[in-house]
Scaffold this active site. Structure first.
Site, PDB file in Angstrom:
ATOM      1  N   SER A 178       2.510 -10.777   6.409  1.00 37.50           N
ATOM      2  CA  SER A 178       3.297 -10.003   5.464  1.00 37.50           C
ATOM      3  C   SER A 178       4.155 -10.910   4.589  1.00 37.50           C
ATOM      4  O   SER A 178       3.624 -11.710   3.816  1.00 37.50           O
ATOM      5  CB  SER A 178       4.123  -8.979   6.236  1.00 37.50           C
ATOM      6  OG  SER A 178       4.626  -7.977   5.397  1.00 37.50           O
ATOM      7  N   ASP A 349      -3.753  -0.103   5.987  1.00 40.45           N
ATOM      8  CA  ASP A 349      -2.455  -0.724   5.726  1.00 40.45           C
ATOM      9  C   ASP A 349      -1.833  -0.114   4.478  1.00 40.45           C
ATOM     10  O   ASP A 349      -2.396  -0.196   3.389  1.00 40.45           O
ATOM     11  CB  ASP A 349      -2.639  -2.234   5.546  1.00 40.45           C
ATOM     12  CG  ASP A 349      -1.341  -3.005   5.618  1.00 40.45           C
ATOM     13  OD1 ASP A 349      -0.278  -2.419   5.324  1.00 40.45           O
ATOM     14  OD2 ASP A 349      -1.378  -4.201   5.961  1.00 40.45           O
ATOM     15  N   HIS A 382      -0.802  -2.220   9.211  1.00 39.10           N
ATOM     16  CA  HIS A 382       0.019  -3.419   9.035  1.00 39.10           C
ATOM     17  C   HIS A 382       0.380  -4.128  10.341  1.00 39.10           C
ATOM     18  O   HIS A 382       0.313  -5.348  10.444  1.00 39.10           O
ATOM     19  CB  HIS A 382       1.293  -3.043   8.280  1.00 39.10           C
ATOM     20  CG  HIS A 382       1.927  -4.163   7.532  1.00 39.10           C
ATOM     21  ND1 HIS A 382       1.370  -4.724   6.402  1.00 39.10           N
ATOM     22  CD2 HIS A 382       3.086  -4.830   7.742  1.00 39.10           C
ATOM     23  CE1 HIS A 382       2.152  -5.677   5.950  1.00 39.10           C
ATOM     24  NE2 HIS A 382       3.208  -5.771   6.742  1.00 39.10           N
TER      25      HIS A 382
END
Length: 406
Positions: A178, A349, A382
């Site tokens: 991320s 995601d 995610h």
């Protein structure tokens, strides 16, 4: 009703070469700290040594004075010293290095890499619990929080990479999740001398473009300029207290019609493979604070669709900082074509959206043949990339094969 534990989960999963004398100037006082055998409140003692692994605690001081905590796992569970290159693991926002260690040793990337012979280094971003030190400032000072991810690129990543390179005498592999991917991509795009210290980089849930983000909670927060409002009220550390944040989040949840009692799917996408029993373990370590200015910077990306340095909000202010009325851009097309890149992304995601990742891949379309490897999982969201119980098979084993080639 939005309860406090839901909010905690929200923030946890929001985004998820020099000579010795020169290095000594860059890293003053960076002696290895003992493994803190008598101190249970360290990552080494609480999460690594309890699993039977050796662990070292290090400190790295950035050029702008932040003192970063770094953990090293120099050997596998068998005790055999690493015989492969160093790997630096960089977490995302609202978490720290614990995120790589919370599952069992057979499921956690930090341990899996060590057991496969790699010299593992775990970074902790400025402002998090174990990286809250500074040479002159306290986290109680608003000036301590005057940074965005620009500074993570310029100072934190630079200091960490140089330190690991110096300590090991080797080029390193990099793994980011991320926000940890964004700072790497931004650094690579500048093609600074740091690039020569990398062997390769693995980018999990790569964040470069954010304007097609699917999380309605995140989009509404950006559109409402929530972070800017908090900053202007004097809240420079994020998240602020529950008395401040609670009503704001209630408003966002009501406006989006999201079921905020089940916040994870609404924010990150429906994670397929995160063990629900890990939630209580996760909340012992997270959420970790960040700078409100950092949140503002990410929200600017969502609103504009660009990858640029922090926008100070006026041409005059930008000219003061950059000499130009607009913030300089990070051009992903400038990333060296020969740099080996591994990208892992998921179809569910809602933060690192597939369309945004595809836009990044389009920028990388001229990458050297064989130096850009992709792993796509339709069912992954995610958090699956760092906490998924089957991530070792889906992501980590292909990644290790990729590292072994480089």
């Amino acid at each position: 009703m939005l309860n406090f534990s839901s909010v905690l989960t929200l923030f946890v999963l929001f985004f998820v070469s020099a000579n010795a004398s020169a290095i000594d100037k860059v890293f003053p006082g960076n002696a290895i700290i003992n493994s803190s055998i008598n101190d249970v409140d360290t990552i080494c003692k609480s999460l690594v040594q309890t699993q039977g692994y050796a662990c070292e605690e290090h400190k790295v001081t950035t050029e702008d004075g932040y003192i970063l905590s770094v953990q090293r796992i120099p050997a596998g569970r068998s005790g055999k010293t690493a015989n492969k290159p160093p790997v630096l693991l960089q977490h995302g926002i609202f978490v720290d290095a614990a995120t790589w260690l919370l599952n069992s040793p057979d499921e956690s990337l930090g341990f899996i890499l060590a057991d496969n012979g790699f010299d593992v280094w775990l970074a902790n971003t400025r402002g998090t619990k174990y990286s809250s030190g500074h040479t002159s400032l306290s986290p109680n000072d608003s000036a301590y929080w005057e940074w965005s991810w620009d500074e993570l690129v310029q100072y934190d990543l630079s200091a960490l990479v140089q330190y690991v390179h110096y300590k090991t005498g080797q080029k390193l592999h990099y793994v980011g999740h991320s926000l940890g991917t964004l700072i790497a991509l931004a650094s690579f795009s500048k093609q600074e001398k740091l690039i020569n210290m990398f062997r390769s980089a693995a980018l999990l849930c790569p964040i470069a473009y954010l304007n097609q983000i699917q999380s309605q909670l995140t989009k509404v927060a950006a559109q409402l300029h929530m972070a800017e409002g908090l900053y202007n009220l004097g809240y420079h550390e994020f998240p602020p207290g529950w008395d401040v944040l609670g009503p704001i989040l209630e408003k966002i949840c009501n406006e989006t019609g999201c079921n905020c009692s089940d916040i994870m799917p609404a924010l990150t996408g429906p994670n397929c493979c995160v063990n629900a029993s890990k939630a209580s373990v996760l909340l012992k370590h997270e959420p970790q604070p960040t700078a409100t200015k950092n949140i503002i910077h990410l929200c600017q990306m969502i609103r504009t669709g660009t990858i640029a340095m922090y926008d100070y909000g006026s041409e005059d202010e930008n000219k003061k900082h950059y000499g130009n009325p607009n913030p300089p851009a990070y051009d992903m097309r400038n990333i060296p074509r020969e740099l080996p890149l591994f990208l892992g992304y998921g179809g569910q995601d809602m933060l690192a959206d597939v369309d945004d990742v595809e836009a990044l891949l389009n920028d990388l379309k001229d990458h050297d043949k064989g130096e850009l490897f992709q792993v796509y999982s339709e069912e992954y969201a995610h958090a699956d990339f760092v906490l998924g119980v089957n991530a070792s098979q889906v992501v980590y084993h292909p990644m290790i094969s990729f590292f072994n080639l480089h």
